[in-house]
Enzyme design. Structure first.
Site, short mmCIF file in Angstrom:
data_model
loop_
_atom_site.label_atom_id
_atom_site.label_comp_id
_atom_site.label_asym_id
_atom_site.label_seq_id
_atom_site.Cartn_x
_atom_site.Cartn_y
_atom_site.Cartn_z
N SER A 121 -6.17 1.35 -1.33
CA SER A 121 -4.96 1.42 -0.53
C SER A 121 -5.23 1.32 0.96
CB SER A 121 -4.20 2.70 -0.88
OG SER A 121 -2.94 2.75 -0.24
N HIS A 122 -4.95 2.38 1.70
CA HIS A 122 -5.08 2.38 3.17
C HIS A 122 -6.44 2.89 3.62
CE1 HIS A 122 -3.73 6.23 1.75
NE2 HIS A 122 -4.04 6.80 2.88
N ASP A 292 -0.25 -1.89 4.39
CA ASP A 292 -1.60 -1.40 4.10
C ASP A 292 -2.39 -2.44 3.33
OD1 ASP A 292 -0.31 -1.19 1.67
OD2 ASP A 292 -1.22 0.73 1.14
N ASP A 294 -3.29 -2.97 0.16
CA ASP A 294 -2.81 -3.58 -1.08
C ASP A 294 -1.32 -3.92 -1.04
OD1 ASP A 294 -2.23 -0.81 -1.14
OD2 ASP A 294 -2.03 -0.84 -3.30
N ASP A 296 1.53 -2.08 -0.58
CA ASP A 296 2.64 -1.28 -1.09
C ASP A 296 3.24 -0.35 -0.04
OD1 ASP A 296 0.50 0.48 -1.02
OD2 ASP A 296 0.73 1.20 -3.08
N ARG A 297 2.54 -0.10 1.07
CA ARG A 297 3.06 0.77 2.12
C ARG A 297 3.55 -0.07 3.30
NH1 ARG A 297 -0.15 6.39 2.13
NH2 ARG A 297 -1.00 6.30 0.03
N LYS A 393 5.68 1.21 -5.18
CA LYS A 393 6.25 1.06 -3.85
C LYS A 393 5.96 -0.36 -3.36
CE LYS A 393 2.44 3.95 -2.10
NZ LYS A 393 2.20 4.80 -3.27
#
Length: 564
Positions: A121-122, A292, A294, A296-297, A393
């Site tokens: 992720s982030h 981010d 991937d 999703d954010r 998300k």
């Protein structure tokens, strides 16, 4: 097709005790996967073994990642093990890359048994960074606790794994590849697909692309600035926002995916997306967004860098939800937020008489509600927003939602949000992260804090800071009973709720060799003073939060590592 059947081997192995998947799968430093013998193989085999053999034989599995270091070697191993474990078809993103929202979309489109997403992720990437593996089930969403627990239990007793070491997948070439395996009736198939197209088609059916194109490239168009932070979403931004909706090429920055994300965490907040925030300050751009690793954010900014908190973002989308054609057709089945997220969404739900669900952190709880037809829109304070079109998300979806609202209302981001505050009042919100805290000190502090707030005498206590007085109305350790299946999830965070609706929440984040993360969330509702500085408004509650917990004294930390 390769010449001759490929050999399938069963390889002895020994278990590792630390492969428990968290909310977002298994995350470790890259060197753990590289240096520990069969560490990756063990976890992948545990995923496959968690699926009953009749269910996985001949089934379709989706694989994609955010492009971080070790992504492609891991996909090579996954393909070899998928073939040996009876999977019939792999769908893999071109070059091994596919955003998390797109993986969810493709799982659902092709009715796959699930998907393996390679992302942290982030978190920072590169050889010294983090790597992660997440398993999503047939709904397209993260594995539920029961499945995650099964994977972990298998990983603790694993003795062997199956692999086809001679199988080599070409990730650079679009199209179908087939492989003959010994003792297998049908060939094993790998399809390398355009990672953008299926997801783009889904978005075309949700939003009015003609209206958005007019907004972004018509006669009276607005200017936007979008930062992909060298994550997987770069090609999606270029294809959808620039090529299809007509944004100038210079609207999109940092859109070349890099294995180390350019040397910084791909985390869409004001600290790590500082370049975007700086570029917004002169007023050249009307909307800014960052994503981010991937995809999703998301973070939303208005002109001059006006910051929209994730809690406010989902509340504004909820209040303007019928600006999105998808919801005009489906209706709205419910709203939801994670417990630490501010209660701004609750006020919209109450005004619109739409059911509001408060869940633990973790998208799988939202997915369960969506699968039951009880939820349409949800969000969390950690920069996640999404709808029921997929089970993850979705950063780009959130940006298109905001653009749809702007196209309908023809107002600036700032004006839309300020009108929202005038209508509902404002939830001032912040989160303090104390990272790399001594694990024992953090756990002891949380245990003592729970004892303190659980005492009956704690309720109705009054805390005074300068001219502000707060009285405790409720205090507990949050637990959630899922309205779909009745499962109970306990110990999700210590809550102190005051009579004016303000809240202080303490949660212990993930622990690692570097220590634990203690998070303090502060949420203060104001009906009159809605245009003040956030940190000034929240200062009294922050003082109370530190006084009650004695965090500085108990942990030796003088201040947070990160404020969001």
């Amino acid at each position: 097709m390769e010449n001759g059947p490929l050999q399938v081997l069963t390889v002895p192995t020994a278990p590792y005790p630390d492969q428990r998947p968290g909310t977002n799968g298994l995350r470790k430093k890259v060197y753990v996967f590289q240096s520990k013998r069969s560490y990756l193989h063990n976890f992948i085999q545990s995923i496959f073994s968690s699926i009953d053999l009749p269910d996985r034989q001949g089934a379709t599995l989706v694989v994609g990642g955010d492009g971080r270091f070790f992504n492609r070697p891991a996909i090579g191993v996954i393909a070899q093990m998928a073939a040996a474990n009876g999977i019939g078809r792999l769908i893999i993103g071109h070059h091994g890359m596919m955003s998390t929202p797109a993986v969810s979309c493709v799982i659902r489109k092709y009715k796959a048994i699930g998907g393996i997403i390679l992302t942290a992720s982030h978190n920072a990437g590169g050889p010294n960074g983090d790597f992660g593996i997440k398993f999503n089930t047939a709904s397209g969403g993260p594995a539920k606790e029961l499945v995650a627990s099964k994977i972990y239990q298998i990983s603790r007793t694993i003795q062997e794994f199956a692999i086809c070491p001679g199988l080599c997948v070409d990730l650079k070439t679009l199209g179908k590849q087939t492989f003959d395996l010994e003792n297998k009736f049908k060939p094993f198939t790998v399809e390398i697909v355009d990672p953008v197209e299926s997801y783009a088609n889904l978005l075309r059916n949700i939003f009015d692309f003609a209206s958005l194109k007019e907004l972004l490239s018509g006669e009276n168009h607005i200017n936007i600035r979008v930062d992909a932070m060298h994550g997987v979403l770069g090609p999606y931004v270029k294809r959808i926002l620039c090529e299809e909706l007509g944004c100038p090429a210079n609207s999109a920055i940092n859109c070349v995916p890099l294995e180390d994300f350019g040397g910084q965490p791909p985390d869409p907040n004001l600290m790590y997306a500082a370049d975007l925030a700086d570029s917004m300050r002169d007023g050249q751009f009307d909307l800014g967004a960052a994503f981010d690793g991937d995809g999703d954010r998301n973070m939303i900014l208005g002109k001059h860098g006006f910051f929209v908190t994730p809690s406010d973002s989902v509340a504004v989308i909820a209040d303007n939800i019928f600006c999105i054609p998808y919801f005009q057709h489906t209706g709205v089945r419910g709203f939801a937020r994670s417990m630490p997220t501010s209660t701004a969404l609750d006020r919209v739900a109450k005004a619109t008489k739409i059911k509001l669900h408060e869940t633990p952190a973790g998208w799988r709880f939202f997915g369960n509600l969506m699968d039951a037809g009880m939820l349409s829109l949800c969000g969390e304070e950690s920069f996640g927003t999404g709808g029921d079109h997929i089970r993850e998300k979705d950063g780009l979806w959130a940006v298109l939602a905001w653009l749809s609202i702007i196209a309908t209302r023809r107002q600036s981001v700032e004006d839309i949000l300020k009108e929202h505050w005038l209508k509902y009042g404002r939830n001032y919100f912040t989160r303090y992260d104390y990272e790399n805290v001594d694990i024992d000190a953090a756990c002891d502090m949380m245990e003592d804090l729970e004892i303190l707030i659980s005492d009956k005498s704690f309720v109705k206590q009054r805390f005074a800071v300068e001219d502000k007085i707060y009285q405790v109305e409720k205090a507990d350790n949050f637990e959630y009973t899922d309205p779909v299946d009745g499962t109970i999830t306990r110990n999700q965070g210590l809550r102190i709720i005051f009579t004016d609706g303000s809240r202080i929440i303490y949660r212990l984040g993930g622990t690692s060799a570097d220590g634990a993360t203690v998070r303090i969330y502060i949420d203060s509702y104001e009906r009159k003073f809605i245009f003040e500085d956030t940190q000034v408004i929240l200062a009294p509650l922050a003082t109370i939060a530190l006084k009650i917990s004695q965090l500085h004294q108990r942990t030796g930390r003088k201040g947070p590592s990160l404020i969001t």
